[in-house]
Scaffold this active site. Structure first.
Site, mmCIF file in Angstrom:
data_model
loop_
_atom_site.group_PDB
_atom_site.id
_atom_site.type_symbol
_atom_site.label_atom_id
_atom_site.label_comp_id
_atom_site.label_asym_id
_atom_site.label_seq_id
_atom_site.Cartn_x
_atom_site.Cartn_y
_atom_site.Cartn_z
ATOM 1 N N HIS A 156 0.877 -1.176 0.000
ATOM 2 C CA HIS A 156 0.000 0.000 0.000
ATOM 3 C C HIS A 156 0.912 1.223 0.000
ATOM 4 O O HIS A 156 1.592 1.475 0.999
ATOM 5 C CB HIS A 156 -0.866 0.036 1.264
ATOM 6 C CG HIS A 156 -1.740 -1.177 1.455
ATOM 7 N ND1 HIS A 156 -3.066 -1.215 1.090
ATOM 8 C CD2 HIS A 156 -1.469 -2.395 1.970
ATOM 9 C CE1 HIS A 156 -3.579 -2.401 1.386
ATOM 10 N NE2 HIS A 156 -2.624 -3.143 1.924
ATOM 11 N N PHE A 157 0.932 1.970 -1.109
ATOM 12 C CA PHE A 157 1.832 3.129 -1.197
ATOM 13 C C PHE A 157 1.085 4.461 -1.053
ATOM 14 O O PHE A 157 1.666 5.536 -1.216
ATOM 15 C CB PHE A 157 2.657 3.078 -2.483
ATOM 16 C CG PHE A 157 3.821 2.091 -2.414
ATOM 17 C CD1 PHE A 157 4.192 1.482 -1.222
ATOM 18 C CD2 PHE A 157 4.550 1.786 -3.559
ATOM 19 C CE1 PHE A 157 5.264 0.583 -1.159
ATOM 20 C CE2 PHE A 157 5.629 0.893 -3.511
ATOM 21 C CZ PHE A 157 5.984 0.286 -2.320
ATOM 22 N N ARG A 158 -0.239 4.394 -0.801
ATOM 23 C CA ARG A 158 -1.000 5.542 -0.265
ATOM 24 C C ARG A 158 -1.154 6.737 -1.200
ATOM 25 O O ARG A 158 -1.683 7.763 -0.759
ATOM 26 C CB ARG A 158 -0.368 6.050 1.037
ATOM 27 C CG ARG A 158 -0.038 5.005 2.090
ATOM 28 C CD ARG A 158 -1.264 4.286 2.562
ATOM 29 N NE ARG A 158 -1.044 3.524 3.783
ATOM 30 C CZ ARG A 158 -1.831 2.533 4.172
ATOM 31 N NH1 ARG A 158 -2.874 2.174 3.435
ATOM 32 N NH2 ARG A 158 -1.600 1.887 5.295
ATOM 33 N N ASP A 188 2.559 -6.901 2.486
ATOM 34 C CA ASP A 188 1.453 -6.078 2.977
ATOM 35 C C ASP A 188 1.988 -4.792 3.614
ATOM 36 O O ASP A 188 1.531 -4.370 4.674
ATOM 37 C CB ASP A 188 0.546 -6.839 3.953
ATOM 38 C CG ASP A 188 -0.757 -6.103 4.208
ATOM 39 O OD1 ASP A 188 -1.028 -5.106 3.514
ATOM 40 O OD2 ASP A 188 -1.508 -6.511 5.115
ATOM 41 N N ASN A 204 -6.787 0.792 -2.082
ATOM 42 C CA ASN A 204 -7.477 1.560 -1.025
ATOM 43 C C ASN A 204 -6.801 2.900 -0.754
ATOM 44 O O ASN A 204 -6.499 3.249 0.380
ATOM 45 C CB ASN A 204 -7.598 0.738 0.264
ATOM 46 C CG ASN A 204 -6.260 0.256 0.804
ATOM 47 O OD1 ASN A 204 -5.300 0.103 0.060
ATOM 48 N ND2 ASN A 204 -6.191 -0.003 2.100
ATOM 49 N N HIS A 226 -8.943 -9.972 0.438
ATOM 50 C CA HIS A 226 -8.766 -9.844 1.890
ATOM 51 C C HIS A 226 -9.968 -10.530 2.517
ATOM 52 O O HIS A 226 -11.094 -10.027 2.430
ATOM 53 C CB HIS A 226 -8.715 -8.357 2.270
ATOM 54 C CG HIS A 226 -8.587 -8.101 3.731
ATOM 55 N ND1 HIS A 226 -7.599 -7.311 4.250
ATOM 56 C CD2 HIS A 226 -9.320 -8.520 4.807
ATOM 57 C CE1 HIS A 226 -7.712 -7.252 5.569
ATOM 58 N NE2 HIS A 226 -8.764 -7.979 5.921
HETATM 59 O O1 DOR Z 1 -3.600 -3.981 8.400
HETATM 60 C C1 DOR Z 1 -3.934 -3.673 7.274
HETATM 61 N N1 DOR Z 1 -3.681 -2.454 6.764
HETATM 62 N N2 DOR Z 1 -4.603 -4.560 6.530
HETATM 63 C C2 DOR Z 1 -5.148 -4.238 5.352
HETATM 64 O O2 DOR Z 1 -5.753 -5.070 4.719
HETATM 65 C C3 DOR Z 1 -5.083 -2.841 4.859
HETATM 66 C C4 DOR Z 1 -3.887 -2.181 5.385
HETATM 67 C C5 DOR Z 1 -3.840 -0.704 5.134
HETATM 68 O O3 DOR Z 1 -4.104 -0.301 3.999
HETATM 69 O O4 DOR Z 1 -3.538 0.031 6.061
#
Ligand code: DOR
Length: 443
Positions: free
Chosen positions: A64-66, A306, A96, A181
């Site tokens: 996840h690089f936000r 992750d 996300n 997920h």
């Molecule tokens: O702990 C988690 N953080 N699980 C996820 O599935 C999403 C991730 C996040 O995007 O922070």
């Protein structure tokens, strides 16, 4: 006339899932062009890999690089710098973000940022939900797309496909492997009181219990069977799910993370508090042992990090307002090499889980193997290097790792991206040269 290459890697021990062999590697125009005893080959640049193992660059299929929207936690530039420093040469990034990646425009926006700022190669998942389910067959085939990702249970962000009808709709539209997920949203909601009334993060694996994961995984297996659709279950956290998944390996592939393989409750919560909080949670040692069994017996196809950074300030909020997720893209390979030295798995299995596995299950073109004709994405590792993982080594914007002060034996020394040296001795070199990963099913 003797052959000439751009880069020659001499004297290394090359690791493939099938074994380890001594060979030199000749690289030209970003690809491996010759392998073997290359005494007669001249080169513009030579690396002596004596005493080092040469692995295919790690392909991390869950980060996840936000970016866009949550750049205060991470961005594509820092996330990919973190990757390169940790021996990772390709990443698949999750949808996300803000806005969610749900259509061609939001995917294009990420690709445009990555083409300018990414230090490693990249692909982006398309989120799946009730709104875009009917377009997914087209959306999943867009260049630069790693496939569809769904959240059956809520985590960071608002992406959700919780009901069987919606999941069935997602699975009915398209053909590529869908990444999931798997935590059961209704059970999570019904047990939320446990988290709300809890004093500490130690309640996290109780709120999001094994049964929440098992229920979702069972429902998902049935839905995948009904649709005859390939599915990839992300970050499996319990032995119980592994026992179930063992009977469905014809259709379902499995990921575990180094967090679940290296940390265990209650110790991690006592030592790290919410800095070890993630979804699905890190559970007790019996589950960690079950995950290692599944690594050994082949149930696990892939290791992903992750990588899910949040700021220190966010993580310091009182539970349950502390967000779930830990950074990991940079620490996966050092931790894996340390596990090799502890006898937990072989170096060959590391390559299987971090390169050949992702290549096979996602259908990646021209990567994941050290073979003539393949991209020269490589990581040279010293299996005898004693190092300490520290926060100040971390390139991620969040600036911390749950493995701060962890001693490891085994370290990435050189990372090579399509023939260019991108990291040497912990120093990132050159410029951001990342390009989109290509897939067989989108050509
Ligand atoms: O702990 C988690 N953080 N699980 C996820 O599935 C999403 C991730 C996040 O995007 O922070």
């Amino acid at each position: 006339m003797s052959k000439s290459v751009d880069l020659l890697i001499k004297n290394g021990r090359i690791v493939s899932p099938g074994g380890i062999s001594q060979a030199d590697i000749g690289i030209a125009n970003g690809k491996i062009v010759t392998l073997g005893d290359l005494g007669g080959v001249s080169a513009a640049n030579v690396i002596d890999a004596k005493n080092l193992y040469v692995l295919p660059g790690v392909i991390d299929s869950q980060v996840h690089f936000r970016e866009p929207g949550l750049e205060h936690k991470e961005d594509i530039e820092h996330g990919t710098r973190s990757a390169i420093k940790g021996g990772v040469t390709s990443i698949f990034e999750m949808p996300n973000t803000s806005p969610l990646t749900l259509d061609e425009d939001t995917l294009s926006q990420k690709l445009e940022i990555a083409r300018r700022t990414a230090w490693c190669d990249f692909a982006f998942f398309m989120g799946g939900n009730s709104e875009n389910a009917h377009q997914l067959a087209e959306l999943e085939r867009l260049p630069g797309c790693a496939g569809v990702k769904i959240f059956m249970g809520s985590s960071t962000g608002t992406l959700l496909a919780k009901d069987d009808e919606v999941i069935a709709m997602v699975l009915a539209n398209g053909t590529r492997r869908v990444s999931v997920h798997a935590e059961d949203e209704d059970r999570l909601l019904s047990r939320q009181g446990i988290a709300v009334s809890a004093e500490t993060v130690e309640a996290h694996p109780d709120w999001r219990d094994v049964e929440s994961a098992v229920r979702a995984t069972k429902r998902l297996i049935q839905l995948a069977r009904d649709a005859n659709r390939r599915v990839h279950v992300l970050h499996i956290s319990s032995k119980d799910e592994m026992d179930i998944l063992a009977n469905h390996k014809d259709l379902i592939t499995v990921e575990v993370t180094l967090n679940h393989l290296s940390l265990a409750a209650p110790d991690c919560y006592e030592a790290l508090g919410a800095f070890s909080q993630m979804n699905p949670p890190v559970r007790d040692i019996s589950h960690q042992n079950g995950l290692w069994d599944a690594i050994r017996n082949g149930i696990v196809d892939v290791i992903g990090s992750d990588h899910a950074p949040h700021t220190k300030e966010e993580k310091e909020r009182p539970y349950p307002s502390s967000p779930s997720g830990m950074p990991g893209v940079q620490t996966s390979l050092p931790l894996l090499l340390d596990h090799v030295n502890r006898g937990r798995l072989t170096l060959e299995r590391v390559v299987d889980l971090t390169a050949a596995g992702p290549q096979r299950i996602f259908g990646i073109m021209g990567k994941g193997r050290i073979a003539v004709g393949y991209d020269a994405d490589l990581v040279l590792v010293d299996l005898n290097a004693d190092r300490v993982i520290t926060n100040d080594w971390i390139e991620s914007k969040c600036g911390w790792t749950p493995f701060n002060d962890t001693k490891v034996r085994g370290w990435p020394i050189t990372t090579i991206l399509r023939g260019k040296i991108a990291m040497q001795d912990d120093e990132i070199l050159g410029e951001p040269l990342g390009a989109a990963v290509r897939f067989f099913e989108t050509t």
